[in-house]
Write a protein that holds these residues in place. Structure first.
Motif, PDB file in Angstrom:
ATOM      1  N   GLU A   1       0.814  -1.211   0.000  1.00 54.20           N
ATOM      2  CA  GLU A   1       0.000   0.000   0.000  1.00 54.20           C
ATOM      3  C   GLU A   1       0.852   1.268   0.000  1.00 54.20           C
ATOM      4  O   GLU A   1       0.553   2.226  -0.706  1.00 54.20           O
ATOM      5  CB  GLU A   1      -0.916   0.019   1.230  1.00 54.20           C
ATOM      6  CG  GLU A   1      -2.006  -1.033   1.214  1.00 54.20           C
ATOM      7  CD  GLU A   1      -3.131  -0.679   0.266  1.00 54.20           C
ATOM      8  OE1 GLU A   1      -3.806   0.319   0.506  1.00 54.20           O
ATOM      9  OE2 GLU A   1      -3.306  -1.391  -0.745  1.00 54.20           O
TER      10      GLU A   1
ATOM     11  N   ASN B   1      -4.493   2.200  13.204  1.00 59.03           N
ATOM     12  CA  ASN B   1      -5.144   2.424  11.911  1.00 59.03           C
ATOM     13  C   ASN B   1      -4.659   1.429  10.860  1.00 59.03           C
ATOM     14  O   ASN B   1      -5.428   0.981  10.007  1.00 59.03           O
ATOM     15  CB  ASN B   1      -4.904   3.853  11.424  1.00 59.03           C
ATOM     16  CG  ASN B   1      -5.769   4.863  12.143  1.00 59.03           C
ATOM     17  OD1 ASN B   1      -6.835   4.524  12.665  1.00 59.03           O
ATOM     18  ND2 ASN B   1      -5.335   6.108  12.184  1.00 59.03           N
ATOM     19  N   ASP B   2      -3.368   1.082  10.922  1.00 62.06           N
ATOM     20  CA  ASP B   2      -2.832   0.068  10.015  1.00 62.06           C
ATOM     21  C   ASP B   2      -3.537  -1.274  10.246  1.00 62.06           C
ATOM     22  O   ASP B   2      -3.896  -1.976   9.298  1.00 62.06           O
ATOM     23  CB  ASP B   2      -1.334  -0.125  10.235  1.00 62.06           C
ATOM     24  CG  ASP B   2      -0.509   1.077   9.804  1.00 62.06           C
ATOM     25  OD1 ASP B   2      -0.930   1.780   8.868  1.00 62.06           O
ATOM     26  OD2 ASP B   2       0.553   1.309  10.406  1.00 62.06           O
TER      27      ASP B   2
ATOM     28  N   ASP C   1      -7.151  -1.098   8.983  1.00 65.34           N
ATOM     29  CA  ASP C   1      -7.172  -1.112   7.524  1.00 65.34           C
ATOM     30  C   ASP C   1      -6.934  -2.525   7.001  1.00 65.34           C
ATOM     31  O   ASP C   1      -7.616  -2.991   6.082  1.00 65.34           O
ATOM     32  CB  ASP C   1      -6.104  -0.159   6.986  1.00 65.34           C
ATOM     33  CG  ASP C   1      -6.141  -0.036   5.470  1.00 65.34           C
ATOM     34  OD1 ASP C   1      -7.226   0.218   4.925  1.00 65.34           O
ATOM     35  OD2 ASP C   1      -5.085  -0.179   4.836  1.00 65.34           O
ATOM     36  N   TYR C   2      -5.981  -3.225   7.601  1.00 65.17           N
ATOM     37  CA  TYR C   2      -5.672  -4.565   7.140  1.00 65.17           C
ATOM     38  C   TYR C   2      -6.815  -5.542   7.428  1.00 65.17           C
ATOM     39  O   TYR C   2      -7.173  -6.359   6.579  1.00 65.17           O
ATOM     40  CB  TYR C   2      -4.385  -5.067   7.789  1.00 65.17           C
ATOM     41  CG  TYR C   2      -4.022  -6.469   7.358  1.00 65.17           C
ATOM     42  CD1 TYR C   2      -3.749  -6.747   6.017  1.00 65.17           C
ATOM     43  CD2 TYR C   2      -3.982  -7.513   8.274  1.00 65.17           C
ATOM     44  CE1 TYR C   2      -3.430  -8.036   5.609  1.00 65.17           C
ATOM     45  CE2 TYR C   2      -3.667  -8.806   7.862  1.00 65.17           C
ATOM     46  CZ  TYR C   2      -3.393  -9.055   6.531  1.00 65.17           C
ATOM     47  OH  TYR C   2      -3.098 -10.338   6.125  1.00 65.17           O
TER      48      TYR C   2
ATOM     49  N   GLU D   1      -9.948  -4.830   7.734  1.00 62.39           N
ATOM     50  CA  GLU D   1     -11.036  -4.525   6.806  1.00 62.39           C
ATOM     51  C   GLU D   1     -10.775  -5.201   5.467  1.00 62.39           C
ATOM     52  O   GLU D   1     -11.694  -5.720   4.824  1.00 62.39           O
ATOM     53  CB  GLU D   1     -11.165  -3.012   6.615  1.00 62.39           C
ATOM     54  CG  GLU D   1     -11.817  -2.292   7.781  1.00 62.39           C
ATOM     55  CD  GLU D   1     -11.925  -0.795   7.554  1.00 62.39           C
ATOM     56  OE1 GLU D   1     -11.181  -0.262   6.696  1.00 62.39           O
ATOM     57  OE2 GLU D   1     -12.755  -0.165   8.234  1.00 62.39           O
TER      58      GLU D   1
ATOM     59  N   ARG E   1     -13.680  -2.305  -1.203  1.00 67.77           N
ATOM     60  CA  ARG E   1     -12.668  -1.248  -1.202  1.00 67.77           C
ATOM     61  C   ARG E   1     -12.327  -0.800  -2.626  1.00 67.77           C
ATOM     62  O   ARG E   1     -11.866   0.308  -2.840  1.00 67.77           O
ATOM     63  CB  ARG E   1     -11.412  -1.702  -0.468  1.00 67.77           C
ATOM     64  CG  ARG E   1     -10.675  -2.840  -1.111  1.00 67.77           C
ATOM     65  CD  ARG E   1      -9.501  -3.331  -0.268  1.00 67.77           C
ATOM     66  NE  ARG E   1      -8.472  -2.326  -0.160  1.00 67.77           N
ATOM     67  CZ  ARG E   1      -8.077  -1.787   0.995  1.00 67.77           C
ATOM     68  NH1 ARG E   1      -8.643  -2.153   2.119  1.00 67.77           N
ATOM     69  NH2 ARG E   1      -7.126  -0.894   1.028  1.00 67.77           N
TER      70      ARG E   1
END
Length: 332
Positions: free
Chosen positions: A72, A84-85, A88-89, A91, A186
Motif C-alpha cells: 500500500e 489504523n494500520d 485497515d488490514y 477490513e 474497497r
C-alpha cells in the motif's frame, strides 16, 4: 527497525522475549495474570508463545500485515505500526471473504504482534506503546455479519431486487459495480474519473460494456486490473463522477448497513457486501461455460476478473467459504 518484512518480524519476535517454547501453559497464564490480565480474553492476549506451531502461525500473520502495508505505502517499519494500520488490514481481510474462524485467528495474531512490540520497546528502552485492541474489537461485529460460518452459500437469491431498493444513488452504483464486475468493496467504494476507460466488447458475452480500471492501491497484492460493467451502470457512474468533482467515495459501514436493510426489504438473507461478489462469480462462470470454455479455463478467467490468480479460488465462491487465504503457514 530496518530490513525486509520477514527479517523485521523474525527479529521482533526473537528479540522481544515473547517466545517461550517449552513453557507450560499454566505457567504462561500465570505470567499473563502477573502482567495485569484478569479476564480469559486478557489472559489469552498476554500469554507468551509456548509452541512452534503458534509461533509460526502468529509470525506469518504479522508478515502478511507487513507485506500488505508495504504494498500500500511502498515502505514499512514494524515499530511504526499503528492501530489504523491494523484496522485497515483487517477490513481488507473481511473484504476477502474469509471464514469467521480465520478472521479470529488473524485478530489474535495481530493482538500478539502488539504484545511483542510492547515487550521489545520495554527491553530496548523505547517510549513506543502499542494497543490494537480497540481497532480489532471495532471490526468483530462487522466480521460476524460478513463472515457468518452458518451461511451455506454467500450469493444473494435475487441481487437485482436487492440493489433496486437501495435509494441512495452512490450506494446503489457501488452495489452494481460489485455485482456486475465482481469488485471488492474497497475497490468499488472509491473511484476517480481517471479510472473510466471507455467501452469495449466483452469477449465472453459479446455485449458492449464499460471498462473500469482498478489501480494497485485498492487491489489485493497491488494487482491492477480492468473490470466490466453494463453500459447503463457505466453511464450512471460517469454522471455521478461529473457531479461529485470526479470522485465517488462512500462509507463502508453505512453501505453495509443499507445492504442489510435492502436484504430485509426483499426477504433475502444478508450475506454482506461480499455476497455480491459471490453472485457475480455464479453468473460469470455460467457465461464462460456458455461461451464454450472448459472448467479450468472458465474458473481461471473468473478468478482473474475478481482479482485472484488461481482458478481454485473461484470454487470458494460457489460453496460455503473455507478461508480464501488458506493455510496461514503456507502464505507467499
Amino acid at each position: 527497525m530496518t530490513g525486509s518484512v520477514i527479517g523485521q518480524i523474525q527479529a521482533l519476535f526473537q528479540k522481544s522475549g515473547i517466545i517461550s517454547i517449552g513453557t507450560k501453559r499454566h505457567q504462561a497464564k500465570a505470567f499473563a495474570r502477573a502482567a495485569g490480565a484478569s479476564t480469559s480474553q486478557e489472559v489469552a492476549d498476554k500469554c507468551l508463545i509456548t509452541s512452534y506451531e503458534t509461533l509460526d502461525k502468529y509470525r506469518n500473520i504479522a508478515i502478511l500485515l507487513g507485506k500488505y502495508i508495504k504494498t500500500e505505502y511502498r515502505q514499512w517499519n514494524v515499530e511504526l505500526t499503528t492501530a489504523n494500520d491494523i484496522k485497515d488490514y483487517l477490513e481488507f481481510v473481511i473484504d476477502e471473504g474469509l471464514s469467521l474462524r480465520t478472521f479470529k485467528t488473524y485478530a489474535a495474531g495481530l493482538g500478539k504482534l502488539a504484545m511483542a512490540l510492547n515487550m521489545y520497546a520495554v527491553k530496548f528502552h523505547k517510549a513506543n506503546k502499542y494497543d490494537f485492541s480497540e481497532a480489532i474489537n471495532s471490526l468483530r461485529p462487522i466480521a460476524k455479519a460478513e463472515l457468518d460460518l452458518k451461511k451455506e452459500t454467500r450469493e444473494y437469491a435475487n441481487p437485482k431486487a436487492l440493489i433496486e431498493v437501495i435509494r441512495d444513488p452512490l450506494l446503489r452504483i457501488v452495489a452494481l459495480i460489485q455485482y456486475e464486475a465482481g469488485a471488492r468493496i474497497r475497490e468499488a467504494a472509491l473511484i476517480k474519473c481517471y479510472q473510466l476507460y471507455g467501452t469495449c466488447i466483452d469477449d465472453v458475452t459479446g455485449r458492449e460494456v464499460g471498462r473500469i480500471f482498478l489501480p494497485s492501491i485498492s487491489t489485493k497484492g497491488g494487482r491492477e486490473r480492468e473490470v466490466y460493467v453494463s453500459l447503463q451502470t457505466y453511464t450512471d457512474l460517469s454522471r455521478i463522477l461529473d457531479s461529485n468533482n470526479g470522485v465517488l467515495k462512500i462509507d463502508h459501514d453505512h453501505y453495509r448497513y443499507k445492504l442489510k436493510k435492502a436484504a430485509e426489504a426483499t426477504n433475502q438473507r444478508y450475506t454482506g457486501s461480499h455476497g455480491l461478489r459471490h453472485s457475480f462469480a455464479q453468473r460469470r462462470l455460467q457465461e464462460c461455460y456458455h461461451k464454450g470454455m472448459g472448467e479450468i479455463t472458465a474458473k481461471l478467467r473468473v478468478a482473474h476478473e475478481m482479482g485472484h490468480s488461481r482458478p481454485a479460488i473461484t470454487g470458494l465462491y460457489l460453496k460455503k467459504p473455507a478461508g480464501i487465504l488458506g493455510d496461514i503457514s503456507k502464505q507467499r
